[in-house]
Design an enzyme around this catalytic site. Structure first.
Site, PDB file in Angstrom:
ATOM      1  N   ASP A 186      17.139  72.527  83.224  1.00  0.00           N
ATOM      2  CA  ASP A 186      17.870  72.020  84.389  1.00  0.00           C
ATOM      3  C   ASP A 186      18.982  71.170  83.788  1.00  0.00           C
ATOM      4  O   ASP A 186      18.710  70.073  83.290  1.00  0.00           O
ATOM      5  CB  ASP A 186      16.972  71.171  85.287  1.00  0.00           C
ATOM      6  CG  ASP A 186      17.717  70.727  86.539  1.00  0.00           C
ATOM      7  OD1 ASP A 186      18.895  70.328  86.414  1.00  0.00           O
ATOM      8  OD2 ASP A 186      17.139  70.784  87.631  1.00  0.00           O
ATOM      9  N   HIS A 187      20.206  71.686  83.802  1.00  0.00           N
ATOM     10  CA  HIS A 187      21.250  70.997  83.014  1.00  0.00           C
ATOM     11  C   HIS A 187      21.551  69.606  83.562  1.00  0.00           C
ATOM     12  O   HIS A 187      22.126  68.782  82.865  1.00  0.00           O
ATOM     13  CB  HIS A 187      22.505  71.871  82.888  1.00  0.00           C
ATOM     14  CG  HIS A 187      23.385  71.864  84.099  1.00  0.00           C
ATOM     15  ND1 HIS A 187      23.137  72.649  85.199  1.00  0.00           N
ATOM     16  CD2 HIS A 187      24.505  71.177  84.393  1.00  0.00           C
ATOM     17  CE1 HIS A 187      24.069  72.434  86.107  1.00  0.00           C
ATOM     18  NE2 HIS A 187      24.916  71.540  85.639  1.00  0.00           N
ATOM     19  N   HIS A 249      18.250  70.644  90.874  1.00  0.00           N
ATOM     20  CA  HIS A 249      19.008  69.441  90.533  1.00  0.00           C
ATOM     21  C   HIS A 249      18.705  68.257  91.470  1.00  0.00           C
ATOM     22  O   HIS A 249      18.474  67.143  91.013  1.00  0.00           O
ATOM     23  CB  HIS A 249      20.511  69.726  90.547  1.00  0.00           C
ATOM     24  CG  HIS A 249      20.911  70.934  89.739  1.00  0.00           C
ATOM     25  ND1 HIS A 249      20.312  71.266  88.543  1.00  0.00           N
ATOM     26  CD2 HIS A 249      21.847  71.891  89.955  1.00  0.00           C
ATOM     27  CE1 HIS A 249      20.881  72.362  88.060  1.00  0.00           C
ATOM     28  NE2 HIS A 249      21.802  72.764  88.899  1.00  0.00           N
TER      29      HIS A 249
END
Ligand code: BG6
Length: 500
Positions: A186-187, A249
């Site tokens: 999950d950047h 996110h």
């Protein structure tokens, strides 16, 4: 450089190396890591995809990618980086391709002295993930001995499209990899300002005593984008905003704000506490969904200059895929009972910005007597700006100069970019952590499943409800009016996007 910041010897195998992610993010990040000394001499990259290419063509394509999407490339640096880059054509559905891959991997292991360590980055269509894992296992490409060379897999989102598919994917991966070998990306977790949430909370004594229902009135979490779906219309039609941004996110940001203190700062202890948050989310089911979740879809901008979602490439003209969501979320535990969390995200909004606004309760009694003065005392707010500003500010009341008491709101402000202009972008951090075997920034199987457990009934409620088309909002606006109504019901208002 500190040795812990240098990756171990490894062969990184990028599955899907002809795609966008490889060009835009991965190879530019790897080039930057090469240039800054984060990659050891014994490190090589093998791209593989169905597209016919040889090493020379792959290197040329990657040079162009770095020129476009990365930092400035010099010929000398490029020559030394290019020597690490290799390519192999292969069809991911063909068992023979994996046998050929095994031969190539053995050859590159020897040539680059990688100690047999390897990391597979799945940058393909998500529908291929399970099949690729099975084929890698069948071809004997995954080391299983925890004491031998490492074999790891990195997986991009989306991880499943609902609870059942996420469970099935976890199951398929666990047939081949142990959980310690799986790195679910999950950047957002690799953004410095996001990681700072835990440092702010747990390395300071002043915030945590106030971090609860006694002192916090409500919290807003926003991740707004100014851009539209661009060339990703086909993907987005299948995904929509709940799968694309909220399940991952936004719920991750929520978990970091809400979680209890971990026993220590190791991956499993932090992830335990995040899973507790997902478990404590009050389910949104049936009619509750229509009350507490507002979905929207962008229409053309008011001046007609920006087209609506319906006109984007790859989007059906009568699509009801939402591009905006606003949710009121409640956390059923001791600390947060009764505190609403308002989540908001969308494309083509007035401004691209991600931030968390923590609004504290009003003072219990105003000692200043004057009605005017008392009315001007705004509640304290702590605002964590994640992007594009990377800063933290605390709003507090202060005396304006002059006779009597006139109260004003002042800001204490800390700016990350000013203080740390060279912080590495997310993909460098993710790659380095995965190479070092550090899982803190990656999602564990139970966390992913718990977050889908919360989102899936919302998806189902909207899928089963014929009249539940998303509200239209003009491109460049604050989102649909219904989102304002959602928060206004509790007497609050969204933090305006773009200072509107
Ligand atoms: C991705 C989504 O995960 O995050 C995109 O698929 C979105 O649709 C992007 O644009 C936003 O990331 P960032 O880092 O630009 O806020």
């Amino acid at each position: 450089m500190d040795q812990t910041n240098i990756a171990p010897p490894c062969l990184l195998v990028i599955m899907g190396a002809a795609g966008d992610l490889t060009r835009r993010k991965l190879v530019p990040a790897l080039y930057a890591m090469h240039r800054t000394g984060h990659l050891p001499a014994s490190f090589a990259i093998l791209g593989t995809a169905r597209l016919e290419m040889d090493d020379t063509a792959f290197r040329a394509a990657m040079r162009a990618a770095c020129d476009t999407f990365g930092e400035a490339v010099t010929d000398a640096e490029w020559a030394s980086f290019a020597a690490r880059l290799h390519y192999q054509t292969g069809n991911f559905n063909d068992a023979g391709a994996y046998l050929a891959l095994a031969v190539r991997i053995a050859e590159l292991d020897a040539r680059h002295a990688t100690d047999g360590n390897r990391m597979f980055f799945l940058a393909t269509l998500p529908s291929l993930y399970a099949g690729i894992a099975a084929q890698l296992g069948a071809a004997g490409l995954v080391h299983t001995d925890p004491d031998g060379p490492f074999s790891r897999v990195l997986i991009e989102k989306p991880f499943g499209h609902d609870l059942a598919s996420a469970q099935a994917l976890n199951h398929a991966l666990h047939e081949v990899f142990r959980e310690e070998q799986i790195f679910r990306i999950d950047h957002y977790l690799a953004k410095e300002t996001v990681q700072n949430i835990l440092v702010l909370r747990f390395a300071n004594a002043v915030f945590e005593p106030l971090w609860n229902r006694q002192h916090i009135d409500y919290v807003q979490i926003s991740a707004a984008e100014h851009i539209g779906v661009g060339s990703r219309g086909g993907y987005y039609e299948e995904s929509g905003v709940l799968r694309d941004m909220v399940q991952n996110h936004l719920l991750q940001l929520l978990a970091l704000i809400v979680m209890e203190a971990p026993l220590n700062f190791t991956a499993d202890r932090v992830r335990d506490r995040k899973v507790d948050v997902f478990r404590a989310l009050r389910p949104l089911i049936g009619e509750d969904v229509y009350r507490d979740v507002v979905l929207g879809q962008y229409a053309a901008s008011a001046d007609g200059a920006v087209q609506g979602y319906h006109r984007e490439a790859g989007v059906s003209p009568d699509s009801i895929t939402p591009t905006f969501a606003a949710l009121k979320v409640q956390v059923d535990n001791w600390r947060w009972q009764g505190v609403p969390f308002y989540l908001r995200t969308g494309k083509r909004l007035a401004q691209g910005c991600a931030e968390v606004v923590v609004q504290f309760r009003s003072i219990p009694f105003c000692v200043f007597g004057e009605e005017d003065t008392c009315a001007r005392i705004a509640p304290n707010r702590l605002v964590l700006h994640i992007q594009p500003d990377e800063s933290v500010h605390l709003e507090f009341a202060t005396k304006a100069p002059g006779p009597g008491i006139a109260v004003d709101t002042a800001r204490m402000h800390f700016d990350f970019q000013d203080r740390y202009p060279d912080a590495p972008p997310p993909y460098q951090r993710l790659l380095l952590d995965a190479l070092r075997g550090e899982q803190l920034l990656f999602n564990r199987s139970d966390g992913v499943e718990m977050s889908w457990r919360f989102i899936t009934p919302i998806l189902e409620a909207y899928a089963d409800h014929p009249g539940a088309e998303p509200y239209a909002y003009p491109a460049g606006s604050q989102g649909p009016v219904a989102a304002d109504t959602l928060i206004a019901r509790d007497g609050h208002a969204w933090q305006p996007l773009g200072g509107a």
